[in-house]
Motif scaffolding. Structure first.
Motif, PDB file in Angstrom:
ATOM      1  N   ILE A  24     -13.705 -15.664  19.805  1.00  0.00           N
ATOM      2  CA  ILE A  24     -13.108 -14.575  18.931  1.00  0.00           C
ATOM      3  C   ILE A  24     -14.143 -13.716  18.887  1.00  0.00           C
ATOM      4  O   ILE A  24     -15.439 -13.517  18.479  1.00  0.00           O
ATOM      5  N   GLU A  25     -13.822 -12.120  19.000  1.00  0.00           N
ATOM      6  CA  GLU A  25     -14.641 -10.931  18.891  1.00  0.00           C
ATOM      7  C   GLU A  25     -13.687 -10.011  17.927  1.00  0.00           C
ATOM      8  O   GLU A  25     -12.651  -9.630  18.186  1.00  0.00           O
ATOM      9  N   ALA A  45     -12.801 -12.843  23.800  1.00  0.00           N
ATOM     10  CA  ALA A  45     -13.667 -12.603  25.186  1.00  0.00           C
ATOM     11  C   ALA A  45     -13.970 -14.051  25.890  1.00  0.00           C
ATOM     12  O   ALA A  45     -14.365 -14.928  25.345  1.00  0.00           O
ATOM     13  N   ASP A  74     -14.690  -7.099  17.565  1.00  0.00           N
ATOM     14  CA  ASP A  74     -14.801  -5.782  18.198  1.00  0.00           C
ATOM     15  C   ASP A  74     -13.983  -5.851  19.420  1.00  0.00           C
ATOM     16  O   ASP A  74     -13.894  -6.862  20.152  1.00  0.00           O
ATOM     17  N   SER A  75     -12.992  -4.920  19.746  1.00  0.00           N
ATOM     18  CA  SER A  75     -12.105  -5.141  20.543  1.00  0.00           C
ATOM     19  C   SER A  75     -12.358  -4.528  22.223  1.00  0.00           C
ATOM     20  O   SER A  75     -11.685  -4.844  22.989  1.00  0.00           O
ATOM     21  N   LYS A  76     -13.765  -4.153  22.143  1.00  0.00           N
ATOM     22  CA  LYS A  76     -14.182  -3.653  23.636  1.00  0.00           C
ATOM     23  C   LYS A  76     -14.436  -5.177  24.221  1.00  0.00           C
ATOM     24  O   LYS A  76     -14.939  -5.938  23.879  1.00  0.00           O
ATOM     25  N   THR A 118     -12.408  -7.235  25.632  1.00  0.00           N
ATOM     26  CA  THR A 118     -11.783  -8.227  25.037  1.00  0.00           C
ATOM     27  C   THR A 118     -10.118  -8.170  25.251  1.00  0.00           C
ATOM     28  O   THR A 118      -9.649  -7.103  25.596  1.00  0.00           O
ATOM     29  N   GLN A 119      -9.421  -9.230  24.914  1.00  0.00           N
ATOM     30  CA  GLN A 119      -7.857  -9.217  25.191  1.00  0.00           C
ATOM     31  C   GLN A 119      -7.502  -9.719  23.658  1.00  0.00           C
ATOM     32  O   GLN A 119      -8.043 -10.581  23.226  1.00  0.00           O
ATOM     33  N   LYS A 120      -6.076  -9.070  23.470  1.00  0.00           N
ATOM     34  CA  LYS A 120      -5.840  -9.741  22.114  1.00  0.00           C
ATOM     35  C   LYS A 120      -4.796 -10.782  22.462  1.00  0.00           C
ATOM     36  O   LYS A 120      -3.880 -10.805  23.304  1.00  0.00           O
ATOM     37  N   ILE A 155      -5.840 -11.984  17.491  1.00  0.00           N
ATOM     38  CA  ILE A 155      -7.156 -11.741  17.286  1.00  0.00           C
ATOM     39  C   ILE A 155      -7.653 -11.279  18.649  1.00  0.00           C
ATOM     40  O   ILE A 155      -7.123 -11.844  19.516  1.00  0.00           O
ATOM     41  N   TYR A 156      -8.915 -10.528  18.885  1.00  0.00           N
ATOM     42  CA  TYR A 156      -9.347 -10.354  19.917  1.00  0.00           C
ATOM     43  C   TYR A 156     -10.190 -11.372  20.565  1.00  0.00           C
ATOM     44  O   TYR A 156     -11.034 -11.996  19.723  1.00  0.00           O
TER      45      TYR A 156
END
Length: 244
Positions: free
Chosen positions: A129-130, A120, A132-134, A136-138, A117-118
């Motif tokens: 958890i986000e 932040a 949206d992948s902007k 962020t890191q997985k 999961i992405y």
């Protein structure tokens, strides 16, 4: 401890002594708050009939809660999960610093599946958890439901995962029968649908006696502009299983 209140945030401090414990920390303000809540107010204090209680700590941060549980029940077994890779390093070091044993540490996000999961990071206790992948890191994730189903009796489940508790509890709603005590830090973001009622209903159907503590405590909630705060509502939810 209290004198650190004016310290600059996100500055690492090492070998901080509290009682007979030693901590390395990335942020003074969040650490002080955790010490107050966990060791001062003892919000996680619970009774167990077992000499070796099983505790699942979701959102262990730097380990204040883990080491509190070890003080409460020296022989307890703890599964501790922390999503933030940087914060996890402090968690590992603090467990090592204090020679705590019978603890499994997992650098994974508690979620509804094991697919990653992405995430932040904020460098302290606000990583989340986000979807949206902007920016962020997985990271690795693990489905809480699968963890719960592995155990026939869980003395204490702590969920403090900065907003992801909504999706996780919905996914786990039929897997709470073996939990005796549950703590949830509920976060309501101003731009998300409110589902506190749904969570309370899940706990009620799972036969928990519920107590709520509002930790936002706005004096004039009708006048709060949602855009001025990250969370319009933060509530500590305590659930104790009612004997059948």
């Amino acid at each position: 401890m209290i004198s650190w209140g004016g310290a600059a945030r996100y500055k690492e401090k090492k070998n901080i002594k509290f009682r007979d414990l030693i901590f390395d920390i990335p942020d003074s303000l969040s650490f002080i708050y955790q010490i107050k809540e966990i060791f001062g107010d003892e919000i996680y204090k619970f009774k167990s009939k077992n000499k070796e209680p099983l505790i699942i700590d979701c959102g262990a941060n730097v380990g204040v809660s883990v080491l509190y549980f070890k003080k409460l029940y020296e022989n307890c077994k703890i599964y501790a999960f922390e999503a933030d890779k940087k914060i996890f390093q402090y968690l590992e070091q603090n467990i090592k610093n204090n020679n705590a044993n019978n603890i499994e540490l997992h650098n994974k996000a508690i979620w509804i599946d094991d697919n990653g999961i992405y995430f932040a990071s904020d460098g302290a206790d606000g990583g989340h958890i986000e979807l949206d992948s902007k920016n962020t890191q997985k990271i690795d994730s693990v489905a809480l439901k699968n963890i719960l189903l592995k155990h026939s009796y869980i003395d204490f489940l702590k969920i403090d995962i900065e907003g992801a508790e909504n999706e996780v509890l919905l996914d786990c709603k039929d897997s709470l029968n073996n939990i005796q005590n549950i703590f949830i830090e509920y976060h309501q973001r101003h731009d998300k649908p409110q589902n506190l009622g749904e969570i309370i209903n899940i706990l009620d159907k799972a036969n928990f006696r519920i107590y709520l503590e509002n930790i936002t405590k706005y004096k004039s909630p009708f006048l709060i502009e949602s855009k001025t705060c990250e969370f319009e509502l933060q509530i500590n939810i305590f659930g104790r299983k009612i004997p059948k």
